[in-house]
Write a protein that holds these residues in place. Sequence first.
Motif, PDB file in Angstrom:
ATOM      1  N   UNK A   1       0.496  13.711  71.309  1.00 29.98           N
ATOM      2  CA  UNK A   1       0.587  13.377  69.886  1.00 29.98           C
ATOM      3  C   UNK A   1       0.491  11.867  69.716  1.00 29.98           C
TER       4      UNK A   1
ATOM      5  N   UNK B   1       4.138  16.366  74.814  1.00 27.87           N
ATOM      6  CA  UNK B   1       5.013  17.526  74.702  1.00 27.87           C
ATOM      7  C   UNK B   1       4.587  18.606  75.684  1.00 27.87           C
TER       8      UNK B   1
ATOM      9  N   UNK C   1       1.673  24.395  78.730  1.00 22.16           N
ATOM     10  CA  UNK C   1       0.734  23.442  78.145  1.00 22.16           C
ATOM     11  C   UNK C   1       1.346  22.045  78.094  1.00 22.16           C
TER      12      UNK C   1
ATOM     13  N   UNK D   1      -4.365  19.322  72.496  1.00 16.41           N
ATOM     14  CA  UNK D   1      -4.119  19.974  73.782  1.00 16.41           C
ATOM     15  C   UNK D   1      -4.716  19.138  74.899  1.00 16.41           C
TER      16      UNK D   1
ATOM     17  N   UNK E   1       8.247  24.263  72.323  1.00 18.61           N
ATOM     18  CA  UNK E   1       8.002  22.908  72.771  1.00 18.61           C
ATOM     19  C   UNK E   1       9.267  22.250  73.311  1.00 18.61           C
ATOM     20  N   UNK E   2       9.048  21.312  74.236  1.00 15.13           N
ATOM     21  CA  UNK E   2      10.125  20.443  74.680  1.00 15.13           C
ATOM     22  C   UNK E   2      10.328  19.306  73.689  1.00 15.13           C
ATOM     23  N   UNK E   3      11.252  18.398  74.040  1.00 14.51           N
ATOM     24  CA  UNK E   3      11.634  17.330  73.112  1.00 14.51           C
ATOM     25  C   UNK E   3      10.633  16.180  73.087  1.00 14.51           C
ATOM     26  N   UNK E   4       9.762  16.134  74.062  1.00 12.44           N
ATOM     27  CA  UNK E   4       8.745  15.094  74.096  1.00 12.44           C
ATOM     28  C   UNK E   4       9.110  13.905  74.974  1.00 12.44           C
TER      29      UNK E   4
ATOM     30  N   UNK F   1       0.711  18.890  75.449  1.00 11.50           N
ATOM     31  CA  UNK F   1       0.065  18.403  74.245  1.00 11.50           C
ATOM     32  C   UNK F   1       0.355  16.915  74.096  1.00 11.50           C
TER      33      UNK F   1
ATOM     34  N   UNK G   1      -1.540  16.675  66.897  1.00  9.77           N
ATOM     35  CA  UNK G   1      -1.337  17.156  68.262  1.00  9.77           C
ATOM     36  C   UNK G   1      -2.663  17.588  68.872  1.00  9.77           C
TER      37      UNK G   1
END
Lengths: 115, 116
Positions: A39, A91, A35, A47, A105-108, A37, A45
């Motif tokens: 923010x 993210x 996914x 999708x 989740x990844x770090x963004x 997302x 958040x």
Amino acid sequence: AQTVTQSQPEMSVQEAETVTLSCTYDTSESDYYLFWYKQPPSRQMILVIRQEAYKQQNATENRFSVNFQKAAKSFSLKISDSQLGDAAMYFCAYRSYNQGGKLIFGQGTELSVKP
Amino acid sequence: GAGVSQSPSNKVTEKGKDVELRCDPISGHTALYWYRQSLGQGLEFLIYFQGNSAPDKSGLPSDRFSAERTGGSVSTLTIQRTQQEDSAVYLCASTTIGVIRTGELFFGEGSRLTVL
């Protein structure tokens, strides 16, 4: 354990141009979901797009599309015709097909859009 | 309600105090999640509730953290004896069993906790 990595802490794009955000992940599973997302400053958040690992066709949602490379474990997000409202943290997230509902989740990546 | 509601929006506390963060999910959503977002970091999974099943607590960082979900609806995340490293935004999300596999979580706006 699965991990998600976003190697670009910040990205910038000119309005109306195209930008690609990178994401890689590590897993030993063959079935999973991926996914992106968004923010915005409001912190809520949202999708943007999702991809099922068993589907070879890349997902597309209007100006948003992904490049899913399963063998390389890569899942990048392409934003076309960038708009000022696209500015946000993005993210990447992974969800196992069988292990409950938790998303990893990844770090963004913080995306700024220049007018 | 129309969306996931979290309270308080902002909380400042002193080190060593206990805090409670509340999450009111979307009506009818059976799954509820808590995540922690520290400055410059991604979202860290804390805990997941699904219906009447035992919660997945695998992400709770220490025994100072606990959460409960009463009546399958409202959830409270409690942090005891807060430490400065607990400072973060705590996000709650909910979803229905029908879409849970697709990963579409509906997030609240989070509770920003600052521990002095």
